[in-house]
Motif scaffolding. Structure first.
Motif, PDB file in Angstrom:
ATOM      1  N   TYR A 103       0.859  -1.182   0.000  1.00 22.70           N
ATOM      2  CA  TYR A 103       0.000   0.000   0.000  1.00 22.70           C
ATOM      3  C   TYR A 103       0.900   1.237   0.000  1.00 22.70           C
ATOM      4  CZ  TYR A 103      -3.904  -3.058   1.224  1.00 22.70           C
ATOM      5  OH  TYR A 103      -4.857  -4.025   1.215  1.00 22.70           O
ATOM      6  N   PRO A 104       1.001   1.933  -1.110  1.00 24.69           N
ATOM      7  CA  PRO A 104       1.878   3.104  -1.137  1.00 24.69           C
ATOM      8  C   PRO A 104       1.213   4.313  -0.473  1.00 24.69           C
ATOM      9  CG  PRO A 104       0.844   2.826  -3.271  1.00 24.69           C
ATOM     10  CD  PRO A 104       0.405   1.646  -2.431  1.00 24.69           C
ATOM     11  N   LEU A 105       2.045   5.129   0.120  1.00 25.79           N
ATOM     12  CA  LEU A 105       1.612   6.393   0.693  1.00 25.79           C
ATOM     13  C   LEU A 105       2.409   7.509   0.025  1.00 25.79           C
ATOM     14  CD1 LEU A 105       0.197   8.248   2.735  1.00 25.79           C
ATOM     15  CD2 LEU A 105       2.020   7.710   4.366  1.00 25.79           C
ATOM     16  N   TYR A 106       1.756   8.289  -0.814  1.00 30.05           N
ATOM     17  CA  TYR A 106       2.394   9.403  -1.496  1.00 30.05           C
ATOM     18  C   TYR A 106       2.158  10.668  -0.691  1.00 30.05           C
ATOM     19  CZ  TYR A 106       2.561   6.232  -5.512  1.00 30.05           C
ATOM     20  OH  TYR A 106       2.795   5.167  -6.332  1.00 30.05           O
ATOM     21  N   GLU A 107       3.238  11.307  -0.324  1.00 28.94           N
ATOM     22  CA  GLU A 107       3.132  12.536   0.452  1.00 28.94           C
ATOM     23  C   GLU A 107       4.360  13.395   0.190  1.00 28.94           C
ATOM     24  OE1 GLU A 107       2.102  14.863   2.337  1.00 28.94           O
ATOM     25  OE2 GLU A 107       0.024  14.246   2.289  1.00 28.94           O
ATOM     26  N   THR A 108       4.296  14.611   0.677  1.00 33.35           N
ATOM     27  CA  THR A 108       5.445  15.499   0.536  1.00 33.35           C
ATOM     28  C   THR A 108       6.603  14.936   1.358  1.00 33.35           C
ATOM     29  OG1 THR A 108       4.682  16.866   2.383  1.00 33.35           O
ATOM     30  CG2 THR A 108       3.968  17.490   0.167  1.00 33.35           C
ATOM     31  N   CYS A 109       7.785  15.177   0.861  1.00 31.89           N
ATOM     32  CA  CYS A 109       8.961  14.654   1.560  1.00 31.89           C
ATOM     33  C   CYS A 109       9.112  15.261   2.949  1.00 31.89           C
ATOM     34  CB  CYS A 109      10.212  14.918   0.722  1.00 31.89           C
ATOM     35  SG  CYS A 109      10.232  14.012  -0.855  1.00 31.89           S
ATOM     36  N   GLU A 110       8.610  16.469   3.128  1.00 31.55           N
ATOM     37  CA  GLU A 110       8.673  17.096   4.447  1.00 31.55           C
ATOM     38  C   GLU A 110       7.853  16.304   5.458  1.00 31.55           C
ATOM     39  OE1 GLU A 110       7.749  21.441   6.541  1.00 31.55           O
ATOM     40  OE2 GLU A 110       7.163  21.028   4.462  1.00 31.55           O
ATOM     41  N   ALA A 115      12.372  10.175  10.972  1.00 32.63           N
ATOM     42  CA  ALA A 115      11.869  10.495  12.308  1.00 32.63           C
ATOM     43  C   ALA A 115      10.425  10.962  12.287  1.00 32.63           C
ATOM     44  CB  ALA A 115      12.743  11.549  12.992  1.00 32.63           C
ATOM     45  N   SER A 116       9.750  10.767  11.172  1.00 34.47           N
ATOM     46  CA  SER A 116       8.343  11.139  11.089  1.00 34.47           C
ATOM     47  C   SER A 116       7.507  10.147  11.879  1.00 34.47           C
ATOM     48  CB  SER A 116       7.888  11.178   9.628  1.00 34.47           C
ATOM     49  OG  SER A 116       6.501  11.349   9.545  1.00 34.47           O
ATOM     50  N   THR A 117       6.644  10.662  12.742  1.00 33.08           N
ATOM     51  CA  THR A 117       5.750   9.802  13.519  1.00 33.08           C
ATOM     52  C   THR A 117       4.525   9.398  12.722  1.00 33.08           C
ATOM     53  OG1 THR A 117       4.714  11.773  14.441  1.00 33.08           O
ATOM     54  CG2 THR A 117       6.506  10.761  15.709  1.00 33.08           C
ATOM     55  N   ALA A 118       4.316  10.020  11.568  1.00 38.62           N
ATOM     56  CA  ALA A 118       3.146   9.681  10.764  1.00 38.62           C
ATOM     57  C   ALA A 118       3.295   8.310  10.108  1.00 38.62           C
ATOM     58  CB  ALA A 118       2.910  10.756   9.703  1.00 38.62           C
ATOM     59  N   VAL A 119       4.524   7.907   9.780  1.00 36.70           N
ATOM     60  CA  VAL A 119       4.724   6.644   9.070  1.00 36.70           C
ATOM     61  C   VAL A 119       4.325   5.439   9.923  1.00 36.70           C
ATOM     62  CG1 VAL A 119       6.430   5.173   7.952  1.00 36.70           C
ATOM     63  CG2 VAL A 119       6.495   7.647   7.594  1.00 36.70           C
ATOM     64  N   PRO A 120       4.805   5.273  11.159  1.00 32.46           N
ATOM     65  CA  PRO A 120       4.346   4.107  11.954  1.00 32.46           C
ATOM     66  C   PRO A 120       2.861   4.190  12.301  1.00 32.46           C
ATOM     67  CG  PRO A 120       5.711   5.572  13.280  1.00 32.46           C
ATOM     68  CD  PRO A 120       5.844   6.038  11.869  1.00 32.46           C
ATOM     69  N   ALA A 121       2.318   5.388  12.399  1.00 28.90           N
ATOM     70  CA  ALA A 121       0.882   5.505  12.691  1.00 28.90           C
ATOM     71  C   ALA A 121       0.057   5.010  11.515  1.00 28.90           C
ATOM     72  CB  ALA A 121       0.532   6.948  13.037  1.00 28.90           C
ATOM     73  N   VAL A 122       0.441   5.413  10.298  1.00 27.02           N
ATOM     74  CA  VAL A 122      -0.293   4.968   9.110  1.00 27.02           C
ATOM     75  C   VAL A 122      -0.094   3.476   8.894  1.00 27.02           C
ATOM     76  CG1 VAL A 122      -0.471   5.242   6.601  1.00 27.02           C
ATOM     77  CG2 VAL A 122      -0.202   7.251   8.051  1.00 27.02           C
ATOM     78  N   HIS A 289       1.246   7.450  19.081  1.00 26.47           N
ATOM     79  CA  HIS A 289       2.407   7.574  18.184  1.00 26.47           C
ATOM     80  C   HIS A 289       3.069   8.943  18.239  1.00 26.47           C
ATOM     81  CE1 HIS A 289       2.065   3.712  16.023  1.00 26.47           C
ATOM     82  NE2 HIS A 289       0.770   3.824  16.264  1.00 26.47           N
ATOM     83  N   LEU A 290       2.390   9.957  18.718  1.00 28.03           N
ATOM     84  CA  LEU A 290       3.002  11.264  18.833  1.00 28.03           C
ATOM     85  C   LEU A 290       3.516  11.473  20.242  1.00 28.03           C
ATOM     86  CD1 LEU A 290       0.475  13.525  16.856  1.00 28.03           C
ATOM     87  CD2 LEU A 290       2.414  12.218  16.002  1.00 28.03           C
ATOM     88  N   ASP A 291       4.476  12.369  20.359  1.00 26.15           N
ATOM     89  CA  ASP A 291       5.030  12.682  21.673  1.00 26.15           C
ATOM     90  C   ASP A 291       4.027  13.529  22.443  1.00 26.15           C
ATOM     91  OD1 ASP A 291       7.305  11.359  20.944  1.00 26.15           O
ATOM     92  OD2 ASP A 291       8.299  13.162  20.176  1.00 26.15           O
ATOM     93  N   THR A 292       3.510  12.985  23.518  1.00 31.43           N
ATOM     94  CA  THR A 292       2.553  13.701  24.348  1.00 31.43           C
ATOM     95  C   THR A 292       3.191  14.061  25.681  1.00 31.43           C
ATOM     96  OG1 THR A 292       1.688  11.606  25.165  1.00 31.43           O
ATOM     97  CG2 THR A 292       0.570  12.596  23.277  1.00 31.43           C
ATOM     98  N   HIS A 293       2.595  15.011  26.353  1.00 27.53           N
ATOM     99  CA  HIS A 293       3.132  15.489  27.628  1.00 27.53           C
ATOM    100  C   HIS A 293       2.407  14.804  28.784  1.00 27.53           C
ATOM    101  CE1 HIS A 293       5.306  18.708  25.560  1.00 27.53           C
ATOM    102  NE2 HIS A 293       4.218  18.846  24.818  1.00 27.53           N
ATOM    103  N   PRO A 294       3.151  14.345  29.766  1.00 29.37           N
ATOM    104  CA  PRO A 294       2.495  13.660  30.885  1.00 29.37           C
ATOM    105  C   PRO A 294       1.665  14.593  31.753  1.00 29.37           C
ATOM    106  CG  PRO A 294       4.840  13.947  31.323  1.00 29.37           C
ATOM    107  CD  PRO A 294       4.617  14.401  29.925  1.00 29.37           C
ATOM    108  N   ASN A 295       2.005  15.863  31.739  1.00 28.96           N
ATOM    109  CA  ASN A 295       1.270  16.808  32.567  1.00 28.96           C
ATOM    110  C   ASN A 295      -0.181  16.868  32.121  1.00 28.96           C
ATOM    111  OD1 ASN A 295       0.215  19.785  32.974  1.00 28.96           O
ATOM    112  ND2 ASN A 295       1.759  19.388  34.553  1.00 28.96           N
ATOM    113  N   ASP A 296      -1.100  16.777  33.092  1.00 28.31           N
ATOM    114  CA  ASP A 296      -2.520  16.729  32.751  1.00 28.31           C
ATOM    115  C   ASP A 296      -2.979  17.982  32.044  1.00 28.31           C
ATOM    116  OD1 ASP A 296      -2.653  14.261  33.832  1.00 28.31           O
ATOM    117  OD2 ASP A 296      -3.590  14.865  35.730  1.00 28.31           O
ATOM    118  N   GLN A 297      -2.483  19.135  32.484  1.00 30.21           N
ATOM    119  CA  GLN A 297      -2.923  20.381  31.859  1.00 30.21           C
ATOM    120  C   GLN A 297      -2.475  20.457  30.407  1.00 30.21           C
ATOM    121  OE1 GLN A 297      -4.972  22.597  33.018  1.00 30.21           O
ATOM    122  NE2 GLN A 297      -4.836  23.888  31.192  1.00 30.21           N
TER     123      GLN A 297
END
Length: 918
Positions: A103-110, A115-122, A289-297
């Motif tokens: 299954y190819p995913l065509y997207e901008t190289c940016e 280190a893109s977190t979108a690739v393992p999520a997709v 898959h994205l870096d989230t902050h542990p702080n509740d706020q």
């Protein structure tokens, strides 16, 4: 009927009732009958006779009872044993089990850079293929054998598949083509997850989040499988008609249209269901898959931002759903007619709203490029968030919405397909007049974009909606230019290229972000707008969204030069069915990947820069370098107008009938300057449109005062009577009569204009035309009066020559001729019409600004040419000097006797002597 598993009596009753029916129907009808008879193991046990009627009957009964889930298990077992693959297994593998390898995913190289977190999520969205002996995955797609009651059915289904032959295989294909989408829709509904609200508690509870996410992932993976399988099955069902008469062709065409309509309707249901699931799984998928902050706020803020981003993605995908639903309805509008030039050939006329419009959808989103920079301060991981949204859209655009687009092309060669003849007329060079406030809002949105993750104030949202409504009103008026009667009216309207307006409105940074991008509806609304301007009832969009809908159609179909077709640097990631994926690589663009990116071309930027510098930049006519000069001229204008009015009040010689009319003209001019330059420019009240009406009305009143003044000049010369010959009471009566005539005329015109603009915004053009017509007629009247005065002068001079009366006196000196010429210009109103003519010049606001500054010198000029002349200035001079020196002889007292002067002198000296003695 009741279920057959409730007892042998019920089973026998069902069997006896079903056998006569099955004996007379085809395999397809047999399948429908099986589906109607019952489901489950009891159905298979109760109908042994039906199982022997067709070789495929056991398999079809299993599928009718349990759906296509039985084939999932079959796919996992094909080719795993030592036996040779049978014909039936090959058929099932080619149709149902033959998923694509990658299954190819065509997207901008940016977006896809390392280190893109979108690739393992997709990668978690990729369906897991069970063909070719691959074991079923553990996540998201539970093995069919593990489901309750499915092991026995899987064995029976595999045995039935191995016994398939040519005819029975085709029956299986027909069954799958009709059942696969319906089975997926029923199995992937997930009604219990509709009310799952993602917050800090639900996201951080691992078992709850993972359970919900697993079910959602399983659903979207299955939908992706069905999209691909359905496309494969549909391509195996071409339109078989070759040579037929018109009657047979029409019959087959109806069958084809019904089949195609059902196909697109099922696609629409799958799309709608899948888009809803994507919106639900987007937040938990990003959380894992994205870096989230542990702080509740901070986590609470992150969840809110991701929820808004999910809404943005849902808005983009919902446009696809609307389009596919519309396509399913338009299939029945295909028309068939015989080709008159080629007997035996036929023409199929497609409606304008056909499936090819889907190619105009965006191939790739630009959230990362458009919003990441301005959102970094609010959300440090904004680039990851927007990159994930772009990648998810690109993946499903490729593997969902691209599937089935070519289905309606499967028509025999002897039938020609012709599109509807209607075409949107070329509007690439068309201009229209719009409100500058809305254009300023569009320009600010492009020049200073805001982060869409922010909470917009309610007034900002209301302002955008009002702007969309106002722009739609302007487009409906179809006016290339609305005439203006004052420089304030010039700031209210702006001539804009239609393509530029469309690009600025529907740009991703514009005011149409919350309106779904439905291409079919946009084309429908555009055709309705251009074909029937007086009847807007055919528009599907409401007044708030209509400008977005029509602008998209204009920009996509007729404004290619206003949006870039140069693609960005594109990369590709290939995901495999076992969960792995390759690294990114440069992708090559094909012809089908041509898209509208919404990025401005040089022509677009040139138009936009011209608009900014020519109209919007000078909207309030405040050029920093010329501001001191402007304020000085405004002050001089007010001072000298007040001085001129004061002189006419102070001098008795000027308080005659023409003088009172001219005084009224001066007072009107002073009020106009105070309203437009002081009250509006400084205090900001009232609103611009109201101030334009006031300014235009006062301009008209000034012209009507000049009408009365010129008429009195004509009447005096016509009747050989000086203005001072009238007694004070008689002059007041005539003046009151003149004021009444002026106010009646002025009130009629102003009332008509105000009523027009208050009744409907569509009458704005007519209102301005009424004012402009009134001013023009007033100036023409002045010119006629002054022309009659000149004719009478020439006629009198000619009569004197006939009477042999000669005189050495001329009309006047050069100075007097200059004064007379300038006065004629003022009294005729030629200056007003010249100023209004400059106001009609669009895209050159500097000239309008310079003319505006020049008109501020009208006050000093009026004082010079109407006061500083040989009649009024000496009287004013002596009256002023007499205040300090009473002995000064004023005009009119030179011929008095010395005795009278001495008597007056004695009367003045006696009080002084008495005061000295005291």
């Amino acid at each position: 009927m009741t279920e057959l598993g409730k007892g042998s009596a019920a089973a026998k009753e069902t069997r006896d009732a079903a056998l006569p029916v099955v004996l007379i129907i085809r395999a397809k009808d047999f399948l429908d009958a099986c589906r109607y008879i019952g489901a489950g193991v009891a159905a298979r046990r109760a109908l042994p006779e039906l199982a022997t009627m067709l070789p495929a009957a056991p398999l079809l009964l299993l599928l009718a009872a349990n759906g296509t889930s039985q084939l999932d298990c079959v796919c996992s077992r094909i080719g795993r044993g030592p036996e040779r693959i049978s014909y039936g297994e090959k058929v099932v593998q080619r149709t149902y089990c033959q998923y694509i390898d990658s299954y190819p995913l065509y997207e901008t190289c940016e977006t896809l850079e390392p280190a893109s977190t979108a690739v393992p999520a997709v990668a978690r969205l990729i369906p897991r293929s069970w063909s070719r002996g691959q074991p079923p995955p553990a996540e998201g797609d539970p093995p069919p054998a593990d489901r309750e009651g499915k092991g026995e059915g899987c064995d029976g289904a595999l045995a039935a598949v191995r016994r398939l032959r040519n005819t029975t295989a085709s029956e299986l294909t027909r069954f799958l083509e009709s059942r696969i989408a319906a089975d997926c829709i029923r199995a992937c509904s997930l009604q219990g997850l509709n009310h799952t609200a993602w917050n800090v508690d639900t996201l951080t509870t691992d078992h709850l989040r993972r359970t919900v996410l697993s079910q959602l992932l399983h659903a979207v993976r299955r939908i992706t499988k069905v999209m691909i399988i359905s496309d494969v099955l549909t391509r195996r069902l071409p339109w078989k008609l070759r040579d037929a008469n018109k009657t047979e062709l029409l019959t087959e065409m109806k069958v084809y249209q019904e089949h195609a309509s059902n196909y697109w309707r099922e696609k629409a249901q799958l799309f709608s269901l899948g888009v809803k699931h994507i919106s639900q799984l987007f937040v938990p998928l990003a959380f894992e898959h994205l870096d989230t902050h542990p702080n509740d706020q901070r986590l609470h803020e992150w969840i809110e931002n991701m929820g808004r981003l999910a809404d943005m993605l849902h808005t983009r995908l919902r446009g696809w759903v609307q389009d596919v639903q519309s396509i399913s309805e338009q299939i029945t509008n295909y028309k068939v007619e015989e080709d008159q030039k080629s007997p035996g050939r036929y023409i199929v006329r497609k409606p304008l709203l056909n499936h090819e419009l889907l190619f105009h959808h965006e191939f790739y989103l630009s959230f990362l490029d458009d919003f990441s920079a301005q959102c970094e301060e609010q959300q440090p991981k904004a680039s990851q968030m927007f990159g994930l949204a772009d990648a998810v859209y690109s993946f499903y655009r490729e593997h969902w919405f691209k599937q089935g687009v070519y289905y309606s092309w499967r028509i025999p060669a002897h039938i020609s397909i012709v599109d509807e003849e209607w075409r949107l007329e070329d509007k690439s060079s068309a201009t229209l007049s719009v409100e500058t406030g809305c254009m300023q809002l569009l320009a600010d949105a492009l020049d200073h974009p805001s982060c869409p993750l922010e909470d917009l104030p309610p007034e900002t949202i209301q302002q955008r909606e009002r702007c969309r409504e106002q722009l739609w009103d302007d487009v409906v008026q179809r006016s290339p230019h609305i005439p203006v009667t004052s420089y304030l009216a010039y700031t209210q309207r702006a001539n804009v290229n239609l393509c530029l307006l469309a690009w600025m409105a529907v740009n991703s940074l514009g005011i149409c972000q919350d309106v779904p991008f439905s291409v079919v509806q946009s084309v429908h609304d555009a055709r309705c707008y251009f074909d029937s301007p007086d009847n807007q009832s055919c528009l599907q969009s409401n007044a708030t969204d209509a400008i977005c809908s029509v602008s998209r159609a204009i920009l996509l179909l007729k404004c290619r030069d206003f949006s870039s077709s140069t693609p960005p640097e594109l990369c590709v990631v290939r995901f495999y069915t076992n969960g792995s994926y390759t690294t990114t690589a440069n992708a090559t663009w094909g012809d089908t990947n041509h898209k509208w990116y919404g990025k401005p071309t040089e022509r677009t930027l040139r138009y936009k820069d011209t608009l900014n510098s020519a109209t919007l930049k000078y909207k309030d006519f405040k050029i920093d370098d010329l501001k001191p000069l402007e304020m000085s001229f405004i002050g001089l204008n007010i001072i000298f107008r007040i001085l001129t009015a004061g002189v006419y009040v102070y001098l008795p010689q000027l308080r005659n009938l023409p003088g009172m009319i001219f005084l009224s003209f001066q007072i009107t001019g002073i009020v106009q300057i105070l309203c437009s330059e002081i009250v509006y420019r400084v205090a900001g009240v009232p609103d611009l449109s109201t101030m334009v009406l006031i300014d235009s009305a006062l301009t008209l009143l000034s012209c009507i005062w000049l009408n009365s003044f010129c008429y009195q000049m004509y009447a005096c010369i016509r009747h050989l009577r000086l203005p001072n010959d009238l007694l004070p009471d008689e002059a007041r009566k005539v003046f009151c009569r003149q004021v009444l005539c002026v106010l009646i005329t002025w009130t009629i015109v102003c009332t008509a204009s105000i009523v027009m603009e208050s009744t409907s915004k569509y009458f704005l053009l007519h209102s301005r035309i009424v004012y402009l017509t009134g001013i023009s007629l007033s100036i023409i009247f002045n010119l006629v009066c002054l022309g009659l005065i000149g004719c009478m002068h020439l006629r009198t001079k000619k009569s004197m020559r006939k009477l042999s009366i000669s005189s050495n006196t001329k009309l006047g000196s050069k100075k007097q001729l200059v004064y007379l010429s300038v006065k004629t210009v003022f009294l005729s109103g030629i200056g007003i019409i010249i100023r209004i003519a400059f106001h009609q010049v669009q895209d050159i606001a500097q000239i309008v600004y310079y003319v505006h500054i020049a008109t501020m010198m009208q006050g000093p000029l009026l004082f010079v040419f109407f006061i500083c002349n040989e009649t009024a200035l000496p009287v004013l001079k002596y009256r002023i000097l007499a205040c300090w020196n009473p002995e000064i002889v004023s005009l009119g007292q030179e011929l008095c006797s010395s005795a009278e002067r001495n008597l007056a002198k004695r009367r003045n000296e006696r009080p002084l002597a008495a005061e000295a003695s005291l």
